[in-house]
Design a protein around this motif. Structure first.
Motif, short mmCIF file in Angstrom:
data_model
loop_
_atom_site.label_atom_id
_atom_site.label_comp_id
_atom_site.label_asym_id
_atom_site.label_seq_id
_atom_site.Cartn_x
_atom_site.Cartn_y
_atom_site.Cartn_z
N ARG A 168 5.34 58.40 27.91
CA ARG A 168 4.91 58.18 29.29
C ARG A 168 5.62 59.11 30.26
NH1 ARG A 168 2.36 53.23 29.82
NH2 ARG A 168 1.77 53.99 31.89
N LEU A 169 4.98 59.33 31.41
CA LEU A 169 5.45 60.28 32.41
C LEU A 169 6.41 59.63 33.40
CD1 LEU A 169 2.08 62.04 33.23
CD2 LEU A 169 3.91 62.93 31.79
N GLY A 170 7.16 60.49 34.09
CA GLY A 170 7.99 60.07 35.20
C GLY A 170 7.51 60.73 36.47
N ALA A 171 7.74 60.07 37.60
CA ALA A 171 7.37 60.63 38.90
C ALA A 171 8.58 60.58 39.83
CB ALA A 171 6.21 59.84 39.51
N VAL A 172 8.87 61.73 40.46
CA VAL A 172 9.95 61.83 41.43
C VAL A 172 9.29 62.02 42.79
CG1 VAL A 172 12.07 63.02 42.08
CG2 VAL A 172 11.38 62.92 39.67
N ILE A 173 9.48 61.06 43.71
CA ILE A 173 8.74 61.01 44.96
C ILE A 173 9.68 61.15 46.15
CG2 ILE A 173 7.06 59.71 46.32
CD1 ILE A 173 6.01 60.19 43.56
N VAL A 174 9.38 62.11 47.03
CA VAL A 174 10.08 62.21 48.31
C VAL A 174 9.22 61.48 49.35
CG1 VAL A 174 11.05 63.73 50.06
CG2 VAL A 174 11.01 64.45 47.66
N LEU A 175 9.81 60.45 49.97
CA LEU A 175 9.07 59.61 50.91
C LEU A 175 9.50 59.92 52.35
CD1 LEU A 175 9.49 56.24 49.02
CD2 LEU A 175 7.34 57.50 49.23
N HIS A 176 8.61 59.58 53.28
CA HIS A 176 9.02 59.57 54.69
C HIS A 176 10.07 58.48 54.87
CE1 HIS A 176 6.01 62.45 56.00
NE2 HIS A 176 5.11 61.81 55.27
N ASP A 177 11.00 58.71 55.77
CA ASP A 177 12.15 57.80 55.91
C ASP A 177 11.74 56.35 56.06
OD1 ASP A 177 14.18 60.15 57.85
OD2 ASP A 177 13.76 59.99 55.70
N GLU A 178 10.71 56.09 56.86
CA GLU A 178 10.32 54.70 57.11
C GLU A 178 9.69 54.03 55.89
OE1 GLU A 178 9.16 57.35 58.57
OE2 GLU A 178 6.95 57.39 58.60
#
Length: 567
Positions: free
Chosen positions: A377-387
């Motif tokens: 299975r895959l992994g996901a690295v997510i950069v989110l908006h601060d809120e």
């Protein structure tokens, strides 16, 4: 029965009535009546391309042949999700129903069928779909001469006389279509599929084949073979003549496990929808891949090129996006040169996943990574908006569910990332890249039940470091600390501070004492927190904070290697 090409209509030869197999087995005797039922249904329908998405192997095969004999082309979607079928329905001239029986009118039943059309080698037989490097579906047409050339290679290496075929894979893809349906069809032997993906059903089919004196051949995949249960009485069942696997390289331990349980050679096939088959191997005899008959290989700059009659242009060299290394026996696969990976035998574009996720309002940036884990299975690295950054278990879980739901309209379930990391910024090395070392650190807690989940760090100067961390829900230290209200023990928080300080400041010294230690709030599973480390002359100062406030702070006095206090 001997092998005959598709263009010679092998299903129209005299059927063998000596075998007593019944449905769900597909036999030459049962197939002809079903083909004619589909041909009756097609009388008066438009010509051209027809969407074919039958799960039942007999209806699929009969409908496929009926389309061919009536001068039509079969379009095979990569999956049967409603979104996929709706998208393709506007590109074809018609969509076949699940079965012809409930849709054939009395006029169609009594009407004399027109003669079946000859199958010209240069005419299109099927249209398949596969993901390209962007993740958008790529349409690929296969002519009869391409299919016949590859089927002849299979028949040369692995003739089916006296056998029957049990398929555990979908016939909507080129591998299952060729090995699970068309090869037995051209050889006049029974075959079955669909529910055979379950081990218990596979066991029953093996016994059924042996009961009528046929040697079973199993068409499988790495996902199926890696999960063969040991509790079934394989030693008491008839052994297959051979077992095929394709879709992704089969780990050596799984190949050995499958051969041991099924007591049959496991033969892997390597190829793609675009190229057809390229090579084969049996890992019990060696790890190298050997080319199929008629396939010419060329290795240049570490990548594979090939020519074969299975390609759209047999005279042109095809550049395969796989890195390889030549060996004395053939070649070794080293991985993809592009960003398309195979998950449970299905081709998945990492770029496509990133594109879909980045279009989500909460998401600023995404990296999808192949972790190389046993489950595939895959992994996901997510950069989110601060809120949008989740600070506790419930909000993190809800965010993952929303992202998975968004991907579910584009991907099959197994292709959706299983492991999620939400970061303030993508961690990067000295070259500004998210390299394998950083990926391993982001997901290290999956294999270390004592570690916090690392999400990145900031270093404003050489003497200070702020790490962003999470408390894994499966942290081993949560066990035994209040079942109704689990929390991280205070001693574990201090231990994390000491260990991570050692990593951040290159082993600043051995532990000597703790000073000014103060616990203010409990730290719960799933909570996102920061660990601020400050290097001091006599050791380090640390503080653990979250959205709730401060949890813990203190100083750790360290001893240098020469025996004195740090300084």
């Amino acid at each position: 029965m001997t092998f005959e090409p598709l263009t010679q209509l092998p299903w129209r030869r005299q059927a063998d009535h000596t075998r007593a197999l019944t449905p769900p087995w597909v036999t030459p005797a049962s197939l002809l009546a079903r083909i004619d039922a589909w041909r009756h249904w097609l009388v008066g329908q438009p010509g051209g391309r027809w969407l074919l998405s039958q799960r039942d192997p007999e209806d699929f095969c009969a409908a496929l042949v009926a389309l061919w004999e009536s001068g039509r082309v079969a379009v095979l979607p990569a999956d049967d999700r409603p979104e996929t079928l709706a998208r393709l329905a506007v590109e074809v001239d018609g969509t076949l129903p699940d079965a012809p029986g409930n849709h054939v009118t009395r006029h169609q039943q009594t009407n004399v069928l027109p003669p079946h059309e000859a199958l010209a080698p240069s005419s299109t037989a099927v249209v398949l779909y596969t993901s390209g490097s962007t993740g958008d579906p790529v349409r690929l047409a296969k002519r009869f001469d391409q299919l016949d050339a590859e089927l002849a290679a299979h028949a040369d290496l692995w003739p089916l006389a006296g056998t029957c075929v049990i398929s555990q894979v979908s016939h909507q893809h080129i591998y299952g279509l060729l090995t699970g349906v068309l090869h037995p069809l051209c050889s006049g032997v029974p075959f079955c599929g669909d529910d055979c993906r379950y081990p218990e059903v596979l066991a029953a089919r093996l016994q059924e084949a042996d009961d009528v004196g046929l040697a079973p051949v199993v068409v499988s995949s790495p996902a199926q073979l890696s999960r063969l249960p040991e509790h079934l009485p394989w030693n008491e069942l008839p052994r297959p003549t051979r077992v095929f696997s394709s879709g992704a390289p089969l780990p050596a331990r799984h190949a050995q496990h499958a051969e041991c349980l099924l007591r049959a050679p496991v033969i892997e096939l390597y190829g793609s929808t675009e190229t057809g088959g390229i090579a084969h191997r049996r890992q019990a005899q060696g790890a190298a891949w050997q080319s199929l008959p008629g396939v010419q290989l060329l290795i240049a700059d570490g990548c594979l090129a090939l020519r074969s009659a299975f390609l759209e242009d047999p005279q042109r060299w095809w550049q395969q996006p796989d890195r390889v290394a030549p060996t004395a026996e053939g070649f070794e696969l080293l991985g993809r040169a592009d960003r398309v990976v195979k998950i449970a035998g299905k081709r998945v574009s990492l770029d496509h996943i990133e594109h879909v996720l980045t279009a989500t309002p909460e998401v600023r940036e995404t990296r999808c990574v192949d972790l190389g884990r046993a489950d595939g299975r895959l992994g996901a690295v997510i950069v989110l908006h601060d809120e949008s950054i989740p600070h506790q278990h419930d909000t993190r879980h809800a965010l993952i569910q929303r992202l998975r739901a968004r991907l579910s309209t584009h991907l099959e379930r197994v292709a959706i990332p299983r492991y999620w990391r939400f970061v303030d910024a993508l961690p990067s090395n000295a070259q500004g890249k998210l390299d394998r070392g950083l990926v391993n650190r982001l997901f290290a807690d999956l294999d270390d039940a004592k570690a916090p989940r690392w999400l990145g760090e900031r270093r404003p100067d050489p003497s200070s470091c702020t790490l962003t961390l999470e408390v894994p829900e499966r942290l081993i230290f949560l066990e035994g600390h209040f079942e109704e209200y689990p929390l991280v023990p205070g001693v574990v928080m201090v231990q994390w501070a000491i260990e991570l300080a050692g990593e951040s400041f290159a082993e600043p010294g051995a532990f000597q004492a703790i000073e000014r230690l103060k616990f203010q709030r409990v730290l719960r599973p799933g909570v996102r927190f920061t660990l601020q480390l400050t290097r001091r002359d006599d050791g380090i100062a640390f503080a653990i904070d979250s959205y709730e406030g401060r949890h813990c702070a203190g100083r750790v006095r360290l001893q240098t290697r020469n025996g004195g206090d740090h300084g």
